[in-house]
Structures are given as C-alpha cells and as structure tokens.
Design a protein around this motif. Structure first.
Motif, PDB file in Angstrom:
ATOM      1  N   GLY A  94      10.096  -0.461  -0.611  1.00 48.89           N
ATOM      2  CA  GLY A  94       9.338  -1.669  -0.879  1.00 48.89           C
ATOM      3  C   GLY A  94       9.507  -2.766   0.158  1.00 48.89           C
ATOM      4  N   THR A  95      10.244  -2.500   1.254  1.00 49.61           N
ATOM      5  CA  THR A  95      10.449  -3.515   2.284  1.00 49.61           C
ATOM      6  C   THR A  95       9.123  -3.930   2.889  1.00 49.61           C
ATOM      7  N   ALA A  96       8.853  -5.234   2.869  1.00 48.25           N
ATOM      8  CA  ALA A  96       7.585  -5.790   3.383  1.00 48.25           C
ATOM      9  C   ALA A  96       6.377  -5.123   2.721  1.00 48.25           C
ATOM     10  N   GLY A  97       6.591  -4.604   1.509  1.00 52.67           N
ATOM     11  CA  GLY A  97       5.493  -3.968   0.801  1.00 52.67           C
ATOM     12  C   GLY A  97       5.273  -2.520   1.161  1.00 52.67           C
ATOM     13  N   ILE A  98       6.064  -1.968   2.061  1.00 52.23           N
ATOM     14  CA  ILE A  98       5.867  -0.580   2.494  1.00 52.23           C
ATOM     15  C   ILE A  98       6.206   0.363   1.345  1.00 52.23           C
ATOM     16  N   GLU A  99       5.246   1.166   0.931  1.00 50.67           N
ATOM     17  CA  GLU A  99       5.432   2.136  -0.148  1.00 50.67           C
ATOM     18  C   GLU A  99       4.925   3.491   0.335  1.00 50.67           C
ATOM     19  N   THR A 100       5.800   4.479   0.330  1.00 55.16           N
ATOM     20  CA  THR A 100       5.428   5.809   0.820  1.00 55.16           C
ATOM     21  C   THR A 100       4.952   6.739  -0.287  1.00 55.16           C
ATOM     22  N   VAL A 101       5.021   6.295  -1.532  1.00 53.63           N
ATOM     23  CA  VAL A 101       4.714   7.192  -2.647  1.00 53.63           C
ATOM     24  C   VAL A 101       3.216   7.450  -2.783  1.00 53.63           C
ATOM     25  N   PHE A 102       2.366   6.530  -2.339  1.00 53.81           N
ATOM     26  CA  PHE A 102       0.931   6.651  -2.573  1.00 53.81           C
ATOM     27  C   PHE A 102       0.262   7.662  -1.649  1.00 53.81           C
ATOM     28  N   PHE A 103       0.829   7.893  -0.483  1.00 60.20           N
ATOM     29  CA  PHE A 103       0.234   8.772   0.508  1.00 60.20           C
ATOM     30  C   PHE A 103       0.001  10.176  -0.057  1.00 60.20           C
ATOM     31  N   ILE A 104       1.068  10.807  -0.531  1.00 55.25           N
ATOM     32  CA  ILE A 104       0.948  12.154  -1.099  1.00 55.25           C
ATOM     33  C   ILE A 104       0.169  12.114  -2.404  1.00 55.25           C
ATOM     34  N   LEU A 105       0.341  11.058  -3.166  1.00 59.53           N
ATOM     35  CA  LEU A 105      -0.332  10.943  -4.460  1.00 59.53           C
ATOM     36  C   LEU A 105      -1.848  10.970  -4.308  1.00 59.53           C
ATOM     37  N   VAL A 106      -2.364  10.220  -3.355  1.00 61.24           N
ATOM     38  CA  VAL A 106      -3.815  10.168  -3.136  1.00 61.24           C
ATOM     39  C   VAL A 106      -4.333  11.509  -2.633  1.00 61.24           C
ATOM     40  N   GLY A 117      -3.434  14.732 -10.317  1.00 67.77           N
ATOM     41  CA  GLY A 117      -3.096  13.421  -9.786  1.00 67.77           C
ATOM     42  C   GLY A 117      -2.479  12.521 -10.837  1.00 67.77           C
ATOM     43  N   PHE A 118      -3.032  12.551 -12.051  1.00 71.34           N
ATOM     44  CA  PHE A 118      -2.499  11.738 -13.147  1.00 71.34           C
ATOM     45  C   PHE A 118      -1.058  12.153 -13.458  1.00 71.34           C
ATOM     46  N   THR A 119      -0.843  13.448 -13.600  1.00 69.28           N
ATOM     47  CA  THR A 119       0.487  13.939 -13.952  1.00 69.28           C
ATOM     48  C   THR A 119       1.486  13.685 -12.834  1.00 69.28           C
ATOM     49  N   LEU A 120       1.064  13.883 -11.578  1.00 69.27           N
ATOM     50  CA  LEU A 120       1.958  13.662 -10.441  1.00 69.27           C
ATOM     51  C   LEU A 120       2.372  12.195 -10.351  1.00 69.27           C
ATOM     52  N   GLY A 121       1.458  11.279 -10.645  1.00 70.74           N
ATOM     53  CA  GLY A 121       1.818   9.866 -10.634  1.00 70.74           C
ATOM     54  C   GLY A 121       2.924   9.555 -11.624  1.00 70.74           C
ATOM     55  N   LEU A 152      -7.824   8.779 -10.099  1.00 71.21           N
ATOM     56  CA  LEU A 152      -9.080   8.300  -9.522  1.00 71.21           C
ATOM     57  C   LEU A 152      -9.348   8.940  -8.166  1.00 71.21           C
ATOM     58  N   ALA A 153      -8.304   9.324  -7.440  1.00 68.09           N
ATOM     59  CA  ALA A 153      -8.504  10.012  -6.159  1.00 68.09           C
ATOM     60  C   ALA A 153      -9.238  11.327  -6.369  1.00 68.09           C
ATOM     61  N   GLY A 154      -9.007  11.964  -7.518  1.00 65.73           N
ATOM     62  CA  GLY A 154      -9.687  13.223  -7.819  1.00 65.73           C
ATOM     63  C   GLY A 154     -11.138  13.048  -8.202  1.00 65.73           C
ATOM     64  N   PHE A 155     -11.561  11.812  -8.489  1.00 67.97           N
ATOM     65  CA  PHE A 155     -12.947  11.545  -8.864  1.00 67.97           C
ATOM     66  C   PHE A 155     -13.772  10.965  -7.722  1.00 67.97           C
TER      67      PHE A 155
END
Length: 274
Positions: A94-106, A117-121, A152-155
C-alpha cells in the motif's frame, strides 16, 4: 467477455445469490447515506454488523458457486492464483497507494470468467490478511470490493490484441479509484472530528452528506487511489499480454468444463477429457 471457457460455471441459483449479495454490499458500503441516525444506537455498530453479514453472505455465495460449478482443476488454479496474490501483495504494502493484488485479479477474471474472478477476489484478500496479520473489521469490505473487481472484469466486452490490453488497463485504473472510494465509506463516519467540515454528520440530507464524503475522499485518499490506478494501468499494459497468453494456454490445457468420464474395468484410461 472472456474468450476462454469460464473456469467456474455460474448456475441460475448462484446468480440469484450473487445479485442479492451485490445489493447487501451496496447497503453495507453506503450505510451512512441509507441508515437513519441512531438506528443501531452507535455509529460504530453499522459497519460491524454489516461486516459480519458480508462474511456470511460471501460464504453462502462461494458455497453456491462451488456447488457443481467448480471442479478439481479450477479449484487448483484458484488455489495457485490466491497464493500468488497473497504473496505479492506485501511487496507493495500500500506504499503510495501501490497495490499489486489487482493485476492478477483483473486478468484472471477476464480469462476465467466472472465466477472465478469473484471467488479469487475473496480468497486472495482472505489469504493475504492471514499472512500479513491484516484481519479486522475492514477485511470483509476489502474481500467484497476485490470480489467485484474480479467479477466485473469477466463481464467486459469482447476485444482482442492491443485493444483488449488497453480495455483491461483502463478498467484496472478505474477499479483502483472505485475500490478506494468504496473502502473509505466503511470508516469515514468515525474517522474525523464531528466538527470537521468533511466529517460524517448524522441527519444531513443526502446531497450535503455526499458532498462532505466527496471532499473527504479527495482530501485524504486521492493520492493513494491514484497510485493504485497507475500501478494497475502500468502493470497490465506491460505484462498483460504475456500473462493473458499464459492464462489462456492453461485454460486450454485444463479444459475446465470438459466432462470427466471414467473407463470401465479392464479398459484403458479415457483421455478425451484432457
């Protein structure tokens, strides 16, 4: 939508449960605008109550999705990607807002479908919270927020090549802002001095209350949300094509929705299921 077969099939009953969960999620996030002052006796009660409800709802949703909609191959992929997401999330911290979790999730939501996608989140944030000691009343809200980012990425509409990567990069960037906007709602009512001009003030009309929240979000979270949005955009733009190729190759090899047949006694193994 994804060009690969969905890893997790959403059956009609599970779809209804997800829709109900979405409604409860909206209420849980937007309770400062929806719940009458003093309804629960304390400003601290609503987020705790809704947090517990979200855990229950997420459990029901995941069980509905899993009931006949997920096989061992999809479950293995879910476990691997959840572990990867949980492992790389602390790198940004979360440093300076950096979040790496969304990359693979999307990208996973795009390739393997909205149910995956829902379950992985949910599973990614849960595993990450256990690893980093981030278990708290905010965790259900984070899980729910990430679940909808992946779903939503799946839609998203069909696209290929550079157009698809650009679509996912823009979506990832917007989801970074939306995630921050929603998560701030869970703690805004009790995070500031009530005398502040951007604090939650029970009893105000919706328009005035919402203006206060917008001012709070811009003043306290815009920089962090921008860091998250930029991280998503850059990561998807640079590494998205390669990761999409890997995910789709894995989907073709696994053939998630292929029927599994067992050969009779004395016969060789049936390999038609992949």
């Amino acid at each position: 939508m994804s060009t690969s077969p969905a890893a997790i099939r959403i059956r009609p009953r599970a779809g209804i449960v997800i829709a109900m969960a979405a409604f409860l999620g909206v209420v849980a996030f937007f309770w400062p605008f929806l719940v009458a002052p003093g309804t629960f006796g304390s400003n601290y009660a609503p987020p705790l109550i809704f947090g517990v409800l979200l855990v229950v709802v997420l459990s029901v949703v995941i069980s509905e999705i899993a009931e006949g909609g997920i096989n061992s191959k999809a479950l293995a992929m879910l476990g691997v990607l959840s572990a990867v997401n949980a492992a790389i999330r602390p790198l940004g911290a979360g440093t300076a807002g950096i979040e790496t979790v969304f990359f693979i999730l999307v990208l996973a939501g795009r390739v393997y479908g909205p149910g995956f996608g829902f379950t992985l989140g949910c599973t990614s944030l849960f595993a990450s919270a256990l690893i980093t000691g981030g278990v708290g009343p905010w965790m259900p809200y984070q899980m729910f927020g990430c679940a909808f980012v992946g779903m939503l990425a799946g839609f998203l509409p069909k696209a290929t090549g550079r157009r698809e990567v650009a679509l996912l990069a823009v979506y990832g960037s917007l989801s970074g802002y939306l995630f921050g906007f929603l998560l701030n709602l869970s703690f805004w009512p009790f995070s500031l001095d009530p005398n502040s001009s951007i604090a939650y003030l029970p009893g105000l009309p919706f328009t005035e209350q919402f203006q206060r929240y917008l001012a709070f979000d811009l003043a306290t979270s815009l920089g962090w949300d921008t860091g998250r949005a930029v991280t998503n955009f850059v990561a998807i733009t640079l590494a998205g094509p390669a990761v999409l190729t890997v995910f789709r190759r894995a989907a073709r090899k696994a053939r998630f929705q292929a029927p599994i047949r067992f050969a009779g006694r004395g016969a060789g193994p049936d390999t038609t299921a992949g």
